[in-house]
Scaffold this motif. Structure first.
Motif, short mmCIF file in Angstrom:
data_model
loop_
_atom_site.label_atom_id
_atom_site.label_comp_id
_atom_site.label_asym_id
_atom_site.label_seq_id
_atom_site.Cartn_x
_atom_site.Cartn_y
_atom_site.Cartn_z
N PHE A 401 0.82 -1.22 0.00
CA PHE A 401 0.00 0.00 0.00
C PHE A 401 0.85 1.27 0.00
O PHE A 401 0.32 2.37 0.23
CB PHE A 401 -0.93 0.03 1.23
N TYR A 408 -3.77 4.30 -3.38
CA TYR A 408 -4.78 5.09 -2.68
C TYR A 408 -4.57 6.58 -2.92
O TYR A 408 -3.46 7.10 -2.80
CB TYR A 408 -4.72 4.81 -1.18
N PRO A 416 -12.38 8.42 -1.28
CA PRO A 416 -11.24 7.57 -1.66
C PRO A 416 -11.28 7.15 -3.12
O PRO A 416 -12.37 6.93 -3.70
CB PRO A 416 -11.39 6.34 -0.74
N TYR A 418 -9.35 4.17 -5.49
CA TYR A 418 -8.49 2.99 -5.45
C TYR A 418 -7.99 2.66 -6.84
O TYR A 418 -8.78 2.64 -7.80
CB TYR A 418 -9.25 1.79 -4.87
N TRP A 471 -9.28 3.15 6.40
CA TRP A 471 -8.36 2.02 6.29
C TRP A 471 -9.14 0.72 6.06
O TRP A 471 -8.78 -0.10 5.20
CB TRP A 471 -7.51 1.91 7.55
N LEU A 474 -10.28 0.51 2.54
CA LEU A 474 -9.18 0.17 1.63
C LEU A 474 -8.92 -1.33 1.66
O LEU A 474 -8.79 -1.98 0.61
CB LEU A 474 -7.91 0.93 2.05
#
Length: 845
Positions: A401, A408, A416, A418, A471, A474
């Motif tokens: 990550f 991210y 967010p 991705y 988090w 994600l």
């Protein structure tokens, strides 16, 4: 060492006479130490001080000397002396022994290189040579070392008598001196107890019932400096400690330490330390950034309170250059004794003897530095070649990550975004090779990080998330993407490991222990919420916590209490001493080879004491050193190192992931040399190190275990073929283990090992039926060690394609074959230190 106190009516007097406790095995005391301050004292033993590095001031025989690196001085029996540091750090080697070795208690030795700058130095060379030989013997501890050490000491004493004797030592020959030393001790003790009071020369003379004139000359004669100067020095030393050890005002400290006023204190302090008390305190309490980053040294205080002894020191090289005498010196050189044979091993095998199944836990998982390196062409070529010969099933690395993976980001409104493009490119490549990801979930994307602490040259963010829900989102989307792209049946075989070494607070995790526990829980629950069958665990713990605290127990108890899934337990292990978290020892000590097995046992005991005794145990990092530039990583030492630990830990763990498969690795700035001591099985040019071939030879072992012993393992396959792997593991010597790496250099990397000599294996094998083809694979410094070939080539710093090709052709075991027609095969195999040999026996039809 201890301080002698008198009895009777004077039993309250503390004599500054040092009683030296000699070593158990030799009539000497030999130690390395760093000196802050050693007050005036004396002892009946002769003392030799050699300055390994830095400088010190010595007061001896009423004179003052400044000793620099490579200086040597002899302190005679009963000579009053004192040592203090200068403005630079120092490391000293000190030898103490009885006067009987000089044949007379009354011989005065005048040996002081600081006082002989312009004189012939060959005499000092002989003293240093014998001292170096003594150190060498005591650290190597080869059989007979005590006798060799005593022989060297006798020769050293002979040289002192021949070249440096200078009349009679009056301190030991005059009986009246004894009372003088008692009187001097009373005076020094009184000053030490009353330095903060007003003390005059007249006061001291009165206490000793002497005239002012007599006492003044008595003190100066014994100490070498006037009474008032000595008193000022004591007061300054006390004040120096108080400046950093208390919050009192400088004016208060000045008065507390006996100075009449702060102006006088400032004057004397600046004369001695080169700065004012205020600037000294400011520098000590607010060090410069480069000083803050420098690892501090700590020393262990001896029982006397005078010496600060160091367990280890990386400064012995200045003395080791005297191991050999130059041609023409008055004494012949005596080489360090060699041991021809370490021991014999008798190995007898029957082709049809009973066997046991075992799991090759060493070739299940391999590892690499970080995810983005897996997008490089050289990294991929090396992994592809590795997997063809050693089919690892999983690979683990940091940083899936990391920002460099472009996973991210956030829109302006905080939504967010991705991006799995780079992850797909990496995972697609791995799965095409037949290697599955062992997914370490790290590190924190910067836009999610609560703080800015980072790790390594590439700045992996070690912070907890600023918003735990982001988090979790994600992780959830990442897992969903992997399931959708690769299918549930594939991903259920993966391992998801939460973070890396979170027990190393401030190093790999910027939060508290409790925050990691909550972080682990939320991460695992998120993974399981997508597909409960996925394997999630951790905590990828550092090995220091195994030995020094209850971090592991606390983690498992948290998981039990909160009913958090823990499908596997993972930790790391290296050879360096696992110092306590409260320790600040900058010296690198190494543990014995049994430490790996003992650490695994300790973790398993902790697991068995919890409800997690049956979960899989994974060592997700292991190597000799945790430093990515340890020069031993390239050497032949690493082949038996790998085999030894693979064999010594059989059945104790599900998998052991060697860190790492390649030197295409960037935790720190990569040095120029192609063999700089990187972690890898292959260097950055793709050259295969001895550690690589250790795994390749282990791969050739059969599936059934026949026999295992000191330096050997025998196996068999279902087709009846037999394999016998021999190895000669030699550990680093006591000096290197204790932190002195001065014997190690880029070109010379083998002088730091124990002197074990060769190992002999007497082999007897009953093959029952013939013929068999016997193939031997020999790997040692003369056969296939690419580092040693590079040295023989001339150690080129930048390799040309031609040089790389040449080294590739010389890398790897030499192979010989023969057909065996007799039922009994008997042979003797001699392995040098660090040598490895595999014998395979294949039935011929």
């Amino acid at each position: 060492m201890s301080i002698i106190t008198v009895s009777g009516e004077e039993s309250n007097i503390r004599y500054l006479y040092e009683f030296i406790e000699l070593q158990d095995d030799l009539p000497i005391k030999l130690f390395v130490n760093s000196v802050k301050h050693i007050d005036f004292h004396w002892h009946k033993e002769v003392e030799i001080v050699y300055v390994l590095s830095g400088s010190v001031i010595m007061y001896l025989d009423q004179k003052q000397y400044t000793l620099h690196e490579d200086d040597i001085i002899v302190v005679n029996s009963m000579s009053v002396h004192r040592i203090e540091q200068t403005g630079e750090e120092n490391v000293l080697l000190t030898l103490q022994f009885g006067t009987e070795l000089l044949l007379s208690n009354h011989t005065f030795i005048s040996c002081n290189s600081a006082n002989s700058r312009d004189q012939n130095t060959s005499k000092f060379y002989i003293i240093k040579h014998n001292l170096a030989q003594m150190i060498w013997e005591l650290n190597k501890k080869v059989q007979g070392y005590q006798s060799y050490t005593m022989g060297r000491l006798q020769t050293l004493c002979g040289a002192l008598l021949r070249y440096f004797s200078n009349g009679t030592n009056t301190a030991t020959s005059e009986g009246s001196k004894d009372y003088d030393y008692k009187r001097l001790n009373r005076v020094l003790t009184y000053i030490g107890n009353h330095y903060n009071e007003k003390i005059t020369l007249q006061d001291m003379a009165h206490l000793e019932h002497l005239s002012l004139h007599y006492f003044s000359h008595f003190f100066t004669d014994k100490i070498g400096i006037p009474f008032q100067k000595y008193l000022t020095l004591i007061r300054l030393e006390k004040a120096q400690a108080k400046l950093t050890g208390s919050e009192k005002r400088i004016s208060e400290i000045a008065l507390d330490c006996g100075f009449a006023n702060v102006k006088l204190f400032n004057k004397y302090f600046k004369e001695k330390y080169g700065c004012t008390p205020g600037s000294y305190r400011e520098a000590a309490l607010n060090p410069e950034p480069e000083r803050m980053n420098r690892k501090p040294k700590t020393y262990e205080e001896s029982s006397s309170g005078n010496y600060y002894e160091m367990d280890t020191v990386n400064a012995m090289g200045s003395l080791y250059r005297y191991l050999d005498l130059p041609l023409g010196t008055a004494q012949d050189t005596i080489s360090t004794p060699a041991v021809l044979v370490a021991n014999h091993q008798q190995i007898e095998l029957q082709a049809n003897q009973a066997s046991a199944a075992y799991e090759k836990h060493w070739n299940i998982t391999t590892s690499a530095g970080r995810a983005v390196e897996g997008l490089r062409d050289d990294w991929r070529k090396q992994l592809s070649e590795l997997i063809k010969r050693i089919p690892f099933r999983y690979i683990r690395f940091h940083g899936i990550f990391n920002d460099e993976m472009m996973v991210y980001s956030e829109r302006d409104d905080g939504t967010p975004v991705y991006n799995w493009s780079y992850i797909d490119k990496l995972y697609d490549f791995l799965l095409q090779l037949g290697v599955r990801p062992f997914v370490e979930l790290s590190f924190m994307p910067n836009q999610l990080a609560r703080s800015k602490e980072t790790l390594f040259w590439w700045k992996g963010n070690i912070s907890p998330p600023s918003d735990p829900t982001k988090w979790e989102a994600l992780v959830r989307e990442f897992v969903r993407h992997c399931l959708n792209r690769y299918g549930a049946e594939e991903v259920k075989n993966w391992y998801f490991e939460v973070w890396n070494e979170p027990d190393l607070a401030g190093v790999c995790w910027a939060g508290s222990k409790e925050e990691y526990f909550a972080f682990y829980e939320s991460t695992v629950r998120t993974i399981k919420s997508v597909l409960p069958e996925l394997k999630a665990g951790g905590p990828a713990m550092g090995y220091g916590s195994i030995w020094n605290d209850t971090w592991a127990e606390d983690f498992m108890e948290y998981c039990r209490r909160q009913q958090v899934p823990l499908d596997f337990y993972s930790f790391h292990i290296y050879s360096e001493y696992p110092r306590l978290k409260t320790e600040e020892d900058s010296l690198t000590r190494l543990m014995p080879p049994s430490f790996y097995k003992e650490s695994i046992d300790r973790v398993q005991q902790k697991m068995n004491a919890s409800i997690y005794g049956a979960v899989e145990l994974h060592i997700t990092e292991w190597n000799f050193s945790l430093y990515d530039q340890n020069l031993l990583h390239d050497t032949m030492f690493m082949a038996p190192f790998v085999i030894y630990h693979a064999m010594n830990t059989l059945g104790q763990a599900k998998a052991m992931a060697f860190w790492s498969f390649t030197d295409v690795f960037e935790e720190s700035i990569v040095p120029l040399s192609p063999f700089y001591g990187g972690f890898g099985l292959l260097n950055r040019n793709g050259l295969k190190k001895p550690s690589y071939y250790a795994f390749e030879l282990l791969q050739k072992l059969g599936d059934e275990l026949l026999v295992k012993g000191d330096g050997y393992v025998g196996s068999r396959n279902s087709d009846g073929s037999i394999q016998l792997l021999l190895y000669h593991y030699v550990h680093v010597d006591h000096l290197f283990s204790s932190g002195d790496w001065s014997g190690l250099s880029s070109a010379n990397r083998y002088d730091v090992f124990e002197d074990k000599g060769s190992k002999v294996f007497d082999i007897s094998l009953n093959l029952l039926s013939v013929p068999y083809k016997c193939t031997s694979y020999r790997l040692d410094r003369e056969h296939g060690s690419v580092f040693d070939e590079w040295i023989r080539m001339g150690s080129p710093e930048f390799l040309t394609e031609e040089e790389i090709s040449c080294l590739q052709s010389r890398s790897g075991p030499t192979i010989q074959t023969r057909i065996l027609q007799e039922e009994w095969y008997r042979t003797e195999i001699v392995l040098p230190p660090h040598g490895v040999m595999l014998l395979t026996f294949d039935r011929q039809y």
